[in-house]
Design an enzyme around this catalytic site. Structure first.
Site, PDB file in Angstrom:
ATOM      1  N   GLY A 101       0.708  -1.196   0.031  1.00  0.00           N
ATOM      2  CA  GLY A 101       0.135   0.081  -0.014  1.00  0.00           C
ATOM      3  C   GLY A 101       0.750   1.266   0.080  1.00  0.00           C
ATOM      4  O   GLY A 101       2.083   1.144  -0.207  1.00  0.00           O
ATOM      5  N   ASN A 102       0.261   2.328   0.364  1.00  0.00           N
ATOM      6  CA  ASN A 102       1.182   3.508   0.494  1.00  0.00           C
ATOM      7  C   ASN A 102       0.342   4.478   1.463  1.00  0.00           C
ATOM      8  O   ASN A 102      -0.591   4.108   2.149  1.00  0.00           O
ATOM      9  CB  ASN A 102       1.220   4.264  -1.113  1.00  0.00           C
ATOM     10  CG  ASN A 102       0.019   4.750  -1.463  1.00  0.00           C
ATOM     11  OD1 ASN A 102      -0.844   5.486  -0.953  1.00  0.00           O
ATOM     12  ND2 ASN A 102      -0.590   4.095  -2.683  1.00  0.00           N
ATOM     13  N   HIS A 103       0.888   5.453   1.696  1.00  0.00           N
ATOM     14  CA  HIS A 103       0.480   6.452   2.829  1.00  0.00           C
ATOM     15  C   HIS A 103      -0.764   7.374   2.516  1.00  0.00           C
ATOM     16  O   HIS A 103      -1.053   8.284   3.450  1.00  0.00           O
ATOM     17  CB  HIS A 103       1.693   7.402   3.182  1.00  0.00           C
ATOM     18  CG  HIS A 103       2.824   6.423   3.973  1.00  0.00           C
ATOM     19  ND1 HIS A 103       2.687   6.011   5.026  1.00  0.00           N
ATOM     20  CD2 HIS A 103       4.097   6.289   3.578  1.00  0.00           C
ATOM     21  CE1 HIS A 103       3.650   5.205   5.353  1.00  0.00           C
ATOM     22  NE2 HIS A 103       4.717   5.633   4.384  1.00  0.00           N
TER      23      HIS A 103
END
Ligand code: CTP
Length: 401
Positions: free
Chosen positions: A210-212
């Site tokens: 995923g990412n932030h």
């Protein structure tokens, strides 16, 4: 449409005043803040105490509250400036005639004359009064001043007669106002698709890539677009954010492929697309059905590319206005312009991670809006809600160009 709006309700002396207790309740239920001004004779029909309790504000009647021996006075100019909308309901023939003639002999009339906001009035009177040529002339004069009339309906009247003159029901008054407000909004009739948030690409049932991204920028764009009258489909990856707006349909997805399918499904009937999602470029080739156990010192994941949603929409574009986001760390302007060309966009919103306060996980953002002619407009660091409005202003100026 009425959420967060400040509504000044002016009540005048007719039997329909009893319905204003319900009117205040439905306005507050619709998210509005309500303050009430009454004429003295309105108090013969409905209790100021009831209205004060429901609206959670003192009900104002006179310029000075003599019983309180108060030195404060009810400032009609301030009241007029406070309001987003002045709604006079029920509006009697007497008050309407005074409004048409500029008479100013009570607090409500003084506030009406000072108000700069839209003024709605819902007449209520007996059949023959409603039909009288002088009343009709009053309606025309008031509408000629820019006031908005919420027509009375037909039905049984307090006099026992049957006909036109009943004040519209509270729900009808609200529906009328919402509809009228929407008609005047710049994005009414437009369908907008917004992607937001991160995507999660499954490795196994408990792990993902995923990412932030939090989705905040996309959610603010959806909220601002809906407040401007657009019908929004908000396709969002996993986020804790909530949104509740009658013009926003939220579609929650997890992976890039889910987001792609949802976007394609809605694209044809869309007028404007804003791709604010931070979509994962790759996903694990195989997502394991079972939790992967530790084995050995290292581990390798084979990744395959996800479909580029915005690129695909750019290839299929007919009439749609397409806006992308570019989050860059170097050669920002060059990279952003290249993406406009590559993805066949009408504009791109550039965030540079070199700018403090811009990007993921923060309340603020600093953007440069670049259109397909490479006209650039840099903005200051602002809250994401303010940035959303700036982006819509830029889009709107190009839609109508
Ligand atoms: N985008 C998309 N689908 C993807 C990848 C990106 O719709 N699979 C959209 C994003 O929502 C954003 C824009 O494309 O509007 C960002 O494009 P791009 O910069 O190409 O994505 P990056 O992955 O950041 O590209 P690069 O690694 O080349 O910088």
């Amino acid at each position: 449409m009425l959420g967060g709006k400040k509504i000044l309700l002016g009540i005048t002396g007719g039997i329909a005043a009893y319905k204003t207790t319900f009117l205040v309740r439905v306005l507050i239920k619709a998210g509005a803040e309500v303050r009430v001004i009454m004429t003295r004779s309105a108090g013969d029909f409905v209790s100021p105490l009831t209205l004060a309790t429901l609206s959670k504000h003192k009900v104002l009647i006179d310029f000075i509250d003599r019983e309180d021996r108060s030195v404060d006075w009810n400032n009609h100019v301030e009241l007029g400036l406070w309001a987003d909308f002045l709604l006079i309901a029920p509006a009697t023939a007497n008050t309407l005639s005074k409004m048409a003639n500029g008479t100013c002999d009570n607090l409500l009339l003084a506030t009406y004359l000072s108000a700069k906001c839209p003024v709605y009035f819902a007449p209520a009177m007996d059949l023959d009064m409603y039909r009288h040529p002088s009343t009709k002339a009053t309606f025309e004069t008031l509408q000629g001043f820019g006031n908005i009339m919420i027509p009375a309906t037909k039905g049984e009247l307090a006099s026992g007669l049957h006909g036109e003159g009943r004040m519209a029901e509270p729900e009808e008054i609200i529906a009328f106002m919402v509809n009228h407000i929407r008609q005047g909004l710049p994005l009414t009739g437009k369908k907008v698709l917004i992607t937001a948030g991160p995507t999660h690409e499954a490795i196994d049932p408990v792990r993902f890539i995923g990412n932030h991204a939090t989705g905040r920028m996309g959610f603010e764009l959806a909220r601002a677009g809906a407040d401007l009258g657009a019908e929004i489909v908000l396709i969002t990856g996993p986020t804790h954010l909530k949104i509740d707006h009658p013009l926003i349909e939220r579609i929650s997805v997890v992976s890039a492929e889910d987001m792609y399918k949802a976007a394609i499904m809605h694209f044809k009937q869309t007028d404007i697309v804003i791709a604010a999602a931070a979509v994962a470029d790759y996903r694990p080739k195989l997502a394991s059905d079972q939790k992967i156990k530790k084995s050995g010192e290292t581990m390798q994941l084979e990744l395959v590319p996800n479909t580029d949603i915005l690129l695909t929409l750019g290839q299929q574009k007919e009439k749609q206005f397409l806006v992308g986001f570019a989050l860059e760390t170097e050669n920002e302007l060059e990279n952003a312009k290249a993406k406009i060309k590559k993805k066949n966009l009408d504009a791109i919103v550039l965030n540079s991670l070199q700018d403090e306060g811009a990007g993921f996980g923060v309340e603020t953002n600093k953007i440069t809006f670049i259109d397909k002619n490479f006209t650039q407009k840099p903005f200051e660091l602002k809250t994401k809600a303010e940035v959303a409005l700036d982006i819509w202003t830029e889009i709107l100026s190009r839609l109508h160009a």
